[in-house]
Design a protein around this motif. Structure first.
Motif, PDB file in Angstrom:
ATOM      1  N   LEU A 235     106.271  79.172 102.965  1.00  0.00           N
ATOM      2  CA  LEU A 235     105.113  79.108 102.075  1.00  0.00           C
ATOM      3  C   LEU A 235     105.496  79.277 100.607  1.00  0.00           C
ATOM      4  N   VAL A 236     106.437  80.178 100.320  1.00  0.00           N
ATOM      5  CA  VAL A 236     106.787  80.388  98.917  1.00  0.00           C
ATOM      6  C   VAL A 236     107.476  79.153  98.346  1.00  0.00           C
ATOM      7  N   GLN A 252      95.094  83.256  95.779  1.00  0.00           N
ATOM      8  CA  GLN A 252      95.321  82.625  97.072  1.00  0.00           C
ATOM      9  C   GLN A 252      94.426  81.418  97.331  1.00  0.00           C
ATOM     10  N   GLU A 253      93.173  81.485  96.880  1.00  0.00           N
ATOM     11  CA  GLU A 253      92.246  80.388  97.155  1.00  0.00           C
ATOM     12  C   GLU A 253      92.537  79.155  96.313  1.00  0.00           C
ATOM     13  N   ALA A 254      93.252  79.319  95.219  1.00  0.00           N
ATOM     14  CA  ALA A 254      93.484  78.204  94.306  1.00  0.00           C
ATOM     15  C   ALA A 254      94.662  77.334  94.716  1.00  0.00           C
ATOM     16  N   VAL A 255      95.674  77.915  95.383  1.00  0.00           N
ATOM     17  CA  VAL A 255      96.864  77.148  95.761  1.00  0.00           C
ATOM     18  C   VAL A 255      96.602  76.371  97.041  1.00  0.00           C
ATOM     19  N   GLU A 256      97.347  75.276  97.229  1.00  0.00           N
ATOM     20  CA  GLU A 256      97.095  74.411  98.380  1.00  0.00           C
ATOM     21  C   GLU A 256      98.409  73.979  99.038  1.00  0.00           C
ATOM     22  N   PHE A 257      98.323  73.819 100.340  1.00  0.00           N
ATOM     23  CA  PHE A 257      99.478  73.416 101.151  1.00  0.00           C
ATOM     24  C   PHE A 257      99.111  72.190 101.989  1.00  0.00           C
ATOM     25  N   LEU A 258     100.137  71.550 102.516  1.00  0.00           N
ATOM     26  CA  LEU A 258      99.948  70.507 103.525  1.00  0.00           C
ATOM     27  C   LEU A 258     100.547  70.983 104.834  1.00  0.00           C
ATOM     28  N   ASN A 312     111.145  75.258 106.132  1.00  0.00           N
ATOM     29  CA  ASN A 312     109.769  74.766 106.188  1.00  0.00           C
ATOM     30  C   ASN A 312     109.444  74.070 107.495  1.00  0.00           C
ATOM     31  N   LEU A 313     110.466  73.814 108.312  1.00  0.00           N
ATOM     32  CA  LEU A 313     110.243  73.250 109.638  1.00  0.00           C
ATOM     33  C   LEU A 313     109.841  74.386 110.566  1.00  0.00           C
ATOM     34  N   LEU A 314     108.543  74.523 110.806  1.00  0.00           N
ATOM     35  CA  LEU A 314     108.028  75.654 111.573  1.00  0.00           C
ATOM     36  C   LEU A 314     108.335  75.533 113.054  1.00  0.00           C
ATOM     37  N   PHE A 323     105.679  71.049 110.136  1.00  0.00           N
ATOM     38  CA  PHE A 323     106.231  71.656 108.936  1.00  0.00           C
ATOM     39  C   PHE A 323     105.134  71.847 107.900  1.00  0.00           C
ATOM     40  N   VAL A 324     105.441  72.640 106.880  1.00  0.00           N
ATOM     41  CA  VAL A 324     104.483  72.922 105.818  1.00  0.00           C
ATOM     42  C   VAL A 324     105.144  72.631 104.485  1.00  0.00           C
ATOM     43  N   THR A 325     104.386  72.047 103.573  1.00  0.00           N
ATOM     44  CA  THR A 325     104.859  71.811 102.204  1.00  0.00           C
ATOM     45  C   THR A 325     103.759  72.241 101.242  1.00  0.00           C
TER      46      THR A 325
END
Length: 785
Positions: A235-236, A252-258, A312-314, A323-325
């Motif tokens: 996540l970081v 926390q609410e302002a940042v976004e992930f895929l 990032n590969l969960l 995965f998450v980006t």
């Protein structure tokens, strides 16, 4: 410094941000009150001090700042974006803690935090209408990871073992510290990879949080420190995008992930597209290996192209990868372009028989919390499912050109896969040749190497994998990852370790270790029909478990832990189980990973293996009734085509899954309890009855059962015919009773047992030689099943 490198060093800081928790529980930490005020928590002070000493003289000031930023995850310095990113990542990863607290008073009393162990995530799963868990007593021992049963399986920890908690924590810390001190921190990705596997080995069994001394609360210890650290690291790194950097100060609410999920399609059909031409066992093994590692190859490709580290590969296994980006403008278009590139390669190499579907979903940091994440994951699954109907849509216009790139001349159909073309004069197509070569290496494999540039099995522009046997020196390029296979003592040998179910029967020939063909597997069987059993097993209700089983505890860390825990059993422990003396060198694992297994073995061995897998899986999942297995068994000659054997075993498994927690043979489903009981009665009968002298009688009774059976019920006319045969052919009263007990249930008004016909088939199979080709054999195999 480029963004990709910043992300990697931030991920290193994320992986190490809570190392102070291990130091704290080992009793080695010391912190002044002023230091606690500065960092917020004592364990953060311990993390900072340890890392400061570890990094001394090894890294530049800039890299040191990035790694040390993790220590400030509770109290960032004003205006420091690195610190703020670590804080938000930690909040996103640990939001579940506020939703579930361990029961009991805030003060520990007789059990200190050093004695607390990690509880199994598998015991936490609960399904409404199916079962409730309530299995909090199952915990892991504080041992470095290996594939031994006594290490992997949770158990009820005794008071004596609890008393050793501080010492065991200290040993874990000292061993980990010794290995961390060997890291040179010169290459970001290499450092991250080695660190990842070190933490996996030593922290997989350590709870992420058990006690919040400052707040006076006790956390439910079901997430390992390793899983928490790897999620924070992922996540970081995702927070370091232009889009998120501008929003860090807004929280926390302002940042976004895929969140991205890849689903590989066509696996079953692709795997079994093999004729029984010479060397089929090697090609099958090579194909199975390729499909096992393909999620890793694809996951690494997407992350590399997007500029993210491997942490990032969960999850990667069982035909899927996740995965998450971080979110950034244009990332969706970038993913579409990468999907197109992968589609082109897969269509060109495999003619569309193997594909991958990519789905993604944008979420903000708050939506990673337990209240909302489950709903979002459902949306992601729906999105991926919808895209399955649009497979290869990005290359449809060029599909024919890609499939037929070889042209019509000088090529003919491959006799092995009967799908791809091969050059005239060659025995097989390119991929069947490669699968055979790799399949020959795997039985003696010691290392695997993942590379973006080369490989024994290589997809152009995407990546590949190579296999190296014991004694061979692996060849690696600077960006490659060298992993030790099915062993965790990698520290001085490789970058990490990799679990693969690679158990196959082997033989030694002219100094070489070779895989046995199916016919050779049966040569050592001394009696009975020389038949092969094809066995498929998988977890019941898996979709329901992932979507509803965690309930209010649904979080990204728990989903990652649940996936890893199941795959650890099927990819790793299965090798240990099959090394038991009674199974050794007798079982061919075609595939095992994720949540399912497919293996072939001499039929009697196969039934014992299936029974043992179910027994150990039940124990591994803490006897939680939410976790059950269903299995299908199909018997045939060893020359029977593997693809048809797989289909028939799948059909049998479908019958078992209609009842769940069952095994099906010849279309008859039995619960595992009834199956075990049946085998016990079978063994007892074989010991107390002269089956060889009375095979003809047993066959007659078997035909009577078939003759008087209609719509699943047996006519009462069976009884006089049965007793006529019984008293006419057997004089001894004890043997009469043994046969009567096998067929009829004295505790149930001497009704015919449900498994009587099945047991008679097994008795006849156990006592017949392969050379005796009779109508009886054909009848049992075909009419009887």
């Amino acid at each position: 410094m480029e963004k990709a490198e910043v992300r990697t060093w931030l991920a290193v800081g994320g992986l190490l941000h809570d190392i102070g928790k291990l130091i704290d529980r080992s009793g080695e930490g010391r912190a002044e009150e002023e230091e606690k005020r500065q960092f917020g928590y004592a364990h953060a002070v311990y993390s900072y001090k340890f890392l400061k000493e570890l990094l001394e003289g090894k890294v530049s000031k800039e890299v040191e700042e990035l790694i040390l930023s993790g220590s400030y995850h509770h109290r960032p310095e004003p205006g420091n974006l690195y610190h703020l990113a670590q804080q938000i990542a930690d909040h996103c990863a640990s939001s579940e803690r506020s939703k579930r607290e361990d029961e009991g008073p805030a003060v520990y009393g007789s059990q200190s935090r050093e004695e607390k162990r990690l509880k199994s995530i598998l015991a936490l799963v609960s399904l409404e209408g199916y079962c409730q868990s309530g299995l909090d007593q199952y915990e892991y021992q504080l041992k470095p990871l290996d594939l031994k049963k006594e290490t992997l399986f949770p158990e009820e920890i005794t008071e004596e073992k609890k008393a050793k908690g501080r010492q065991e924590y200290k040993e874990l810390f000292e061993n980990l510290k010794r290995q961390l001190q060997k890291l040179d921190f010169r290459e970001p990705e290499k450092t991250l990879t080695k660190l990842y596997y070190l933490l996996y080995k030593y922290l997989w069994c350590v709870p992420a949080s058990t006690y919040d001394k400052e707040r006076g609360t006790k956390h439910y210890a079901d997430i390992s420190l390793f899983d928490h650290l790897r999620v924070v690291g992922a996540l970081v790194s995702g927070l370091w995008t232009d889009y998120n950097i501008q929003r860090l100060k807004d929280g926390q609410e302002a940042v976004e992930f895929l969140l991205v999920e890849g689903d590989i399609t066509g696996i079953q059909r692709f795997l079994y597209q093999l004729s029984n031409t010479k060397g089929v066992g090697k090609r099958l093994r090579g194909k199975s290996f390729f499909l096992s590692v393909l999620p890793v190859i694809l996951g690494r490709f997407f992350l590399r192209e997007l500029g993210y580290p491997m942490v990032n590969l969960l999850y990667a296994g069982g035909g899927k990868f996740q995965f998450v980006t971080g979110y950034e403008e244009g990332v969706e278009q970038k993913l579409d372009e990468l999907q197109r590139r992968v589609d082109e390669v897969l269509v060109k190499e495999f003619g569309g028989h193997l594909g991958v579907v990519l789905g993604w979903l944008k979420v903000n940091g708050r939506e990673l919390g337990v209240d909302i994440l489950g709903e979002k994951i459902h949306e992601l699954y729906d999105e991926t499912g919808r895209k399955k109907f649009q497979k290869f849509s990005s290359v449809l216009e060029n599909f024919d050109r890609l499939v037929n790139y070889l042209g019509p001349d000088n090529y003919e159909m491959c006799p092995s896969c009967q799908v791809s073309l091969k050059p005239e004069g060659e025995e097989f197509c390119k991929w069947c040749e490669l699968f055979q070569e790799v399949g020959e290496k795997i039985p003696r494999a010691e290392y695997v190497v993942f590379s973006s540039e080369i490989g024994d099995l290589y997809l152009e522009g995407i990546g590949g994998v190579s296999v190296y046997a014991k004694g061979q020196i692996p060849y690696t390029l600077p960006g490659d990852t060298l992993l030790l296979l099915n062993r965790t003592d990698f520290e001085d040998k490789a970058d990490g370790f990799f679990f693969l179910a690679n158990t196959v029967p082997t033989k030694e020939e002219e100094g070489k270790i070779l895989v046995k063909d199916f016919e050779e597997m049966l040569e050592e069987e001394e009696e009975g029909y020389k038949l092969l059993a094809f066995v498929k097993m998988d977890v019941d209700n898996l979709g329901l478990i992932f979507s509803q089983g965690l309930r209010e505890d649904y979080s990204i860390s728990r989903v990652a832990t649940l996936s890893r825990s199941l795959d650890l059993f099927f990819s790793g422990y299965i090798n240990t189980l099959l090394q038991k003396e009674e199974f050794k060198n007798k079982v061919y694992v075609v595939y095992s990973g994720g949540d399912d297994v497919f293996f072939c073995a001499p039929w009697e061995i196969a039934l014992k293996v299936a029974k043992e897998i179910e027994k150990d899986f039940t124990e591994y999942t803490c006897y939680n009734k939410c976790f059950t297995l269903s299995a299908g068994v199909f018997f045939q000659k060893p020359t029977y085509p593997i693809r048809f054997g797989a289909d028939k075993a799948e059909d049998e498994k479908d019958i078992a899954k209609a009842d769940k927690n069952s095994i099906s043979l010849w279309g008859q489903s039995l619960s595992w309890d009834k199956f075990r009981s049946a085998l016990e009665r079978l063994n007892e009968f074989m010991e107390n009855f002269d089956v060889h002298s009375h095979r003809t009688l047993l066959y007659r009774i078997y035909t009577l059962l078939r003759t008087y059976k209609k719509d699943g019920k047996i006519s009462l006319r069976f009884y006089p015919m049965f007793y006529y045969q019984l008293y006419r052919n057997i004089k001894g009263e004890e043997e009469q009773k043994e046969l009567e007990k096998l067929i009829l249930d004295p505790k149930n008004d001497y009704n015919i047992r449900d498994d009587a016909e099945l047991l008679l088939k097994l008795v006849l199979m156990k006592t017949r030689g392969v050379s005796e080709r009779t109508k009886e054999k054909s009848y049992i195999l075909n009419k009887g099943g």
